[in-house]
Design a protein around this motif. Structure first.
Motif, short mmCIF file in Angstrom:
data_model
loop_
_atom_site.label_atom_id
_atom_site.label_comp_id
_atom_site.label_asym_id
_atom_site.label_seq_id
_atom_site.Cartn_x
_atom_site.Cartn_y
_atom_site.Cartn_z
N LEU A 69 0.90 -1.27 -0.04
CA LEU A 69 0.28 0.10 0.03
C LEU A 69 0.88 1.33 0.11
O LEU A 69 1.65 1.33 0.74
N ALA A 70 0.83 2.03 -1.03
CA ALA A 70 1.66 3.37 -1.20
C ALA A 70 1.03 4.58 -0.40
O ALA A 70 1.75 5.48 -0.10
N ARG A 71 -0.35 4.29 -0.05
CA ARG A 71 -0.78 5.61 0.65
C ARG A 71 -0.45 5.75 2.18
O ARG A 71 -0.54 6.68 2.74
N ARG A 72 -0.01 4.44 2.67
CA ARG A 72 0.36 4.55 3.92
C ARG A 72 2.12 4.72 3.66
O ARG A 72 2.53 3.53 2.99
N PRO A 73 2.86 5.40 4.37
CA PRO A 73 4.21 5.68 3.70
C PRO A 73 5.16 4.74 4.12
O PRO A 73 6.43 4.82 3.54
N GLU A 74 5.19 3.98 5.31
CA GLU A 74 6.17 3.48 5.92
C GLU A 74 7.06 2.40 4.98
O GLU A 74 8.23 2.35 4.88
N GLY A 75 6.17 1.67 4.10
CA GLY A 75 6.90 0.66 3.18
C GLY A 75 7.81 1.46 2.13
O GLY A 75 8.97 1.01 2.07
N VAL A 76 7.17 2.49 1.66
CA VAL A 76 7.93 3.05 0.56
C VAL A 76 9.08 3.83 1.06
O VAL A 76 10.00 3.72 0.42
N GLU A 77 8.78 4.37 2.13
CA GLU A 77 10.10 5.06 3.07
C GLU A 77 11.23 4.30 3.00
O GLU A 77 12.37 4.50 3.05
N LEU A 78 10.72 2.93 3.67
CA LEU A 78 12.04 1.73 3.89
C LEU A 78 12.86 1.64 2.50
O LEU A 78 13.87 1.53 2.41
N ARG A 80 13.00 3.35 -0.08
CA ARG A 80 14.00 4.34 -0.53
C ARG A 80 15.14 4.50 0.25
O ARG A 80 16.23 4.79 -0.09
N ALA A 81 15.04 4.25 1.70
CA ALA A 81 16.03 4.25 2.45
C ALA A 81 17.12 3.26 2.21
O ALA A 81 18.26 3.55 2.47
N VAL A 82 16.64 2.18 1.68
CA VAL A 82 17.76 1.27 1.64
C VAL A 82 18.04 1.11 -0.09
O VAL A 82 18.65 0.11 -0.55
N GLY A 83 17.85 2.21 -0.69
CA GLY A 83 18.33 2.30 -2.06
C GLY A 83 17.35 1.84 -3.07
O GLY A 83 17.81 1.51 -4.34
N LEU A 84 16.23 1.61 -2.93
CA LEU A 84 15.33 0.98 -3.88
C LEU A 84 14.38 2.16 -4.45
O LEU A 84 13.34 1.73 -5.23
N GLY A 85 14.36 3.28 -4.14
CA GLY A 85 13.63 4.31 -4.69
C GLY A 85 13.64 4.37 -6.05
O GLY A 85 12.06 4.44 -6.57
N ASP A 86 14.28 4.16 -7.01
CA ASP A 86 14.32 4.35 -8.50
C ASP A 86 13.70 3.11 -8.79
O ASP A 86 13.61 2.87 -10.15
N ILE A 227 8.12 -3.10 -6.92
CA ILE A 227 9.18 -2.77 -6.96
C ILE A 227 9.83 -3.62 -8.23
O ILE A 227 9.68 -4.82 -8.51
N ASP A 228 10.81 -3.02 -9.07
CA ASP A 228 11.00 -3.71 -10.51
C ASP A 228 12.01 -4.73 -10.08
O ASP A 228 13.23 -4.65 -9.08
N GLY A 229 11.56 -6.00 -10.41
CA GLY A 229 12.26 -7.10 -10.07
C GLY A 229 11.57 -8.01 -9.04
O GLY A 229 11.83 -9.10 -8.76
N GLY A 230 10.49 -7.22 -8.31
CA GLY A 230 9.78 -8.09 -7.31
C GLY A 230 9.91 -7.25 -6.11
O GLY A 230 10.84 -6.66 -5.51
N ILE A 231 8.66 -7.29 -5.12
CA ILE A 231 8.77 -6.77 -3.85
C ILE A 231 9.56 -7.79 -3.07
O ILE A 231 10.11 -7.14 -1.86
#
Length: 499
Positions: A69-78, A80-86, A227-231
């Motif tokens: 779920l992207a509307r809740r931020p914690e997963g997306v934030e993590l 990005r923090a570990v270099g998967l933002g792009d 995520i590109d390549g799989g979650i």
């Protein structure tokens, strides 16, 4: 609690995280950010829990959860923090349907987890009969239905709107989240916004329509993200970040005993090691720590806490889990000519009341652009099988589950081609159930945990089963322990070093 070094003082606390799923990894990541020394122990030979990257016919796929779920931020934030933002990607399409009443029907708009607020799109979808629509309309005439401190979602909705809504809309949607029985699922725990509408006492459909309209106004991005390549890449990237920050990760390291001591914790660990192939070091059979985070399912937590927190252990032993299987299949694209549904939809849900084997199908190569690009000559799809208290089919062998999935897909979309590859991944006891009173049970568990210094818990059992909820649960546990460690090391606290 024994003391060790903290940032700025040359001393840091040692925290052991038990469990290498996304919650345990997120807790380790957060603890390291807070200055703790961290050891993560995972009983199996693999990290990631229900997130698992794999491949079929040489194409990368998710073998567990595939989005967050992207509307809740914690997963997306993590991520990005570990270099998967792009590498974050929204679905290429999200046009899911319902396979019911003999055909694929559009998921009606204007609903909250299947509960309708607008009858026009529901009527147009053909999902609900005329009698069912008339029953929903009676909601405005009914007196308020008491909900108390909690109520079973399905029972409440059946009383307000009739069973058709529950059986053909709410059950398939909630079943995809919890693999549970919506007639026993806690409304307060599973759909808290709907619970607040129910408590207000007004017509339910009016309240749902307002919720849906409010959500539509807030839409400023995708609802879900992959995520590109799989979650399944997420836990691996978090593990790499944990190691890079100095954390130790041991796999095949099952904690046999957890014992509270005068100044910390002692853990008896079975097995010699084995790490997941990167650390390559054996670990000691006894580990000491200032604090411990349990990021494991309820049965394992109950066993480990039997001595240190017996009341919490008793509560944890009452938690039920659902099992399921994912069937992943790869087809040659040129063999699918004429199967229009595969090109038009991201997949479909199946109401249990229709008596099918599969409960959902995802047309993965249609849903995820990265997967389509990775295997342009292949079409990957997957089905899910199994619900709480409805797991007879899971006793069948893999070949039977593939055959039964193909039979249902043939009826649903006219698929007659045979897969060039298939695999079945079973998640036994994978999803905790949230029955009526679940949040009160969680509160009791946490109250008992709070009585034990240097102990935290996190994971899908406590704050929600999705990835963001698990990450948020991990953050909460880590922050509480970091605060407790810091307090023991303040000047005048009396804490001292231990050999």
């Amino acid at each position: 609690m024994r003391a060790a070094n903290t940032p700025g003082t040359g001393r840091t606390g040692h925290v052991v995280v038990i469990g290498g799923g996304i919650a345990g990894l997120a807790a380790a990541h957060r603890l390291l950010d807070g200055g703790a020394r961290v050891t993560l122990l995972e009983a199996s030979g693999r990290l990631g829990g229900k997130l698992r990257a794999g491949e079929i016919e040489g194409v990368p796929v998710d073998l567990g959860a595939e989005s967050m779920l992207a509307r809740r931020p914690e997963g997306v934030e993590l991520a990005r923090a570990v270099g998967l933002g792009d590498r974050l990607q929204p679905p290429a399409t999200a046009t899911a349907s319902l396979w019911t009443r003999g055909g694929l029907r559009p998921m009606p708009k204007g609903h909250v987890m299947g509960v309708p607020g607008d009858l026009a799109p529901l009527a147009a979808s053909g999902v609900i009969s005329e009698d069912g629509l008339a029953r929903i309309a009676r909601d405005r005439e009914l007196p308020p239905t008491p909900v108390g401190e909690d109520v079973a979602l399905g029972e409440y909705l059946a009383a307000r709107l009739g069973r058709e809504v529950v059986d053909r809309l709410v059950e398939p949607l909630l079943g995809g989240v919890y693999a549970g029985d919506v007639y026993r699922t806690s409304m307060r725990a599973s759909v808290p916004t709907l619970f607040e509408v129910a408590r207000s006492g007004g017509p339910l459909t009016d309240g749902v329509r307002e919720l849906a309209e409010r959500a539509a106004r807030r839409q400023d991005g995708p609802v879900f993200m992959g995520i590109d390549g799989g979650i399944g890449r997420l836990p691996l990237a978090v593990a790499d970040a944990v190691r890079a920050a100095g954390g130790e990760i041991r796999t095949r390291a099952a904690v046999r005993e957890l014992r509270r001591t005068a100044d910390g914790w002692t853990l008896a660990v079975d097995g010699t090691a084995g790490t997941d192939g990167t650390d390559g070091t054996d670990g000691p059979p006894v580990v000491t720590a200032d604090a411990v985070v349990l990021a494991v399912p309820a049965p394992a937590a109950a066993r480990l806490l039997a001595a240190a927190a017996p009341a919490a252990s008793t509560e944890l032993a009452t938690v039920d889990y659902a099992s399921m299987a994912l069937v992943t299949m790869a087809f040659r694209r040129d063999a699918l000519t004429g199967v229009d549904a595969l090109a038009e939809r991201s997949g479909f849900l199946v109401p249990p009341v229709d008596g099918r084997t599969i409960k959902a199908a995802t047309f993965s190569s249609r849903k995820w652009g990265w997967l389509r690009d990775a295997g342009p000559d292949l079409f990957v799809l997957r089905t899910s099988i199994g619900r709480f208290d409805d797991e007879v089919d899971l006793k069948r062998d893999d070949a039977d589950l593939v055959r039964m999935s193909l039979a249902d897909l043939g009826e649903a979309v006219g698929l007659t081609a045979k897969p060039v590859a298939s695999r079945v991944d079973r998640w036994d006891g994978g999803l905790p159930q949230y029955p009526v009173g679940h949040l009160d049970r969680v509160a009791r568990i946490r109250a008992e945990i709070a009585k034990v210094p240097g102990l935290g818990v996190c994971g899908a059992l406590y704050d929600g089963v999705g990835i963001p909820a698990c990450v948020g649960s991990a953050r909460k546990a880590a922050d509480e322990l970091l605060g407790a460690l810091a307090a023991t090391l303040e000047p005048g606290s009396g804490a001292g070093e231990r050999e």
